[in-house]
Design a protein around this motif. Structure first.
Motif, short mmCIF file in Angstrom:
data_model
loop_
_atom_site.label_atom_id
_atom_site.label_comp_id
_atom_site.label_asym_id
_atom_site.label_seq_id
_atom_site.Cartn_x
_atom_site.Cartn_y
_atom_site.Cartn_z
N GLU A 101 0.71 -1.30 0.12
CA GLU A 101 0.00 -0.03 0.05
C GLU A 101 0.92 1.11 -0.09
O GLU A 101 2.00 1.08 0.47
CB GLU A 101 -0.99 -0.10 1.31
CG GLU A 101 0.06 0.14 2.49
CD GLU A 101 -0.97 -0.20 3.84
OE1 GLU A 101 -1.96 -0.38 3.96
OE2 GLU A 101 -0.04 -0.04 4.79
N ARG A 104 0.50 5.71 4.81
CA ARG A 104 -0.80 6.17 5.29
C ARG A 104 -0.67 7.00 6.56
O ARG A 104 0.43 6.56 7.30
CB ARG A 104 -2.06 5.47 5.15
CG ARG A 104 -1.67 4.14 6.39
CD ARG A 104 -3.16 3.21 6.12
NE ARG A 104 -2.90 2.37 7.15
CZ ARG A 104 -2.39 1.28 7.43
NH1 ARG A 104 -1.39 0.82 6.43
NH2 ARG A 104 -2.40 0.62 8.51
N GLU A 106 -2.14 7.65 10.28
CA GLU A 106 -3.15 6.76 11.20
C GLU A 106 -2.89 7.80 12.46
O GLU A 106 -1.64 8.72 12.68
CB GLU A 106 -2.59 5.56 11.65
CG GLU A 106 -2.66 4.65 10.46
CD GLU A 106 -4.18 4.24 10.06
OE1 GLU A 106 -4.96 4.58 11.04
OE2 GLU A 106 -4.46 3.68 9.02
N LYS A 110 2.74 7.56 10.74
CA LYS A 110 2.71 7.17 9.39
C LYS A 110 3.58 5.75 9.39
O LYS A 110 4.37 5.45 9.64
CB LYS A 110 3.88 8.14 8.58
CG LYS A 110 3.95 8.13 7.28
CD LYS A 110 4.59 9.18 6.68
CE LYS A 110 4.41 9.53 5.26
NZ LYS A 110 5.10 10.50 4.74
#
Length: 140
Positions: A101, A104, A106, A110
């Motif tokens: 992925e 991202r 959170e 990261k």
């Protein structure tokens, strides 16, 4: 206080595992000692790590071989913390590490999930400055 010294990662081949963890992930090879019966004591760790390291143990039986790449049943089993996520993410991508992925954000920091050469899942993780490793609400 006791600390976790080594965690074992069952691998198919010592040399290919060393190449991946040293060249692609960026770990240091701390020890590679030949033992009897073709076994080796191979230890890798992130640069500067003082306590925990990874023992690369070649599967020696068919029952061990079936678990190579599935040691945690498909869950993320290892968490590689960094203080410079973008730098390490780019370096690892350039070295051929497969990320599942894009990075991202959170609540804890990261993160991006990557696979080692056998399919074991790892988090590359930069914790927020106010979060300590292992703190509730972190990655699972």
């Amino acid at each position: 206080m006791p600390h976790l010294g080594l965690v074992t990662l069952v691998v198919r081949d010592y040399d290919e595992a060393i190449a991946f963890y040293v060249n692609a992930v960026g770990f240091d090879l701390r020890e590679d000692t030949r033992l009897e019966d073709g076994k080796r004591w191979v230890v890798v760790a992130p640069p500067g790590a003082r306590e925990t390291a990874v023992l690369l143990a070649r599967a020696a039986t068919p029952s061990q071989e079936v678990h190579v790449g599935q040691q945690t049943g498909g869950r993320v089993g290892w968490f590689l913390n960094t203080e410079e996520f973008d730098r390490d993410y780019e370096r690892m991508c350039s070295a051929g590490v497969v990320f599942e992925e894009p990075p991202r954000h959170e609540s804890y920091g990261k993160v991006a999930v990557f696979q080692d050469l056998y399919g074991n899942r790892w988090d590359l993780l930069e914790l927020r400055p106010d979060r300590a490793p292992g703190q509730a609400g972190g990655p699972a």
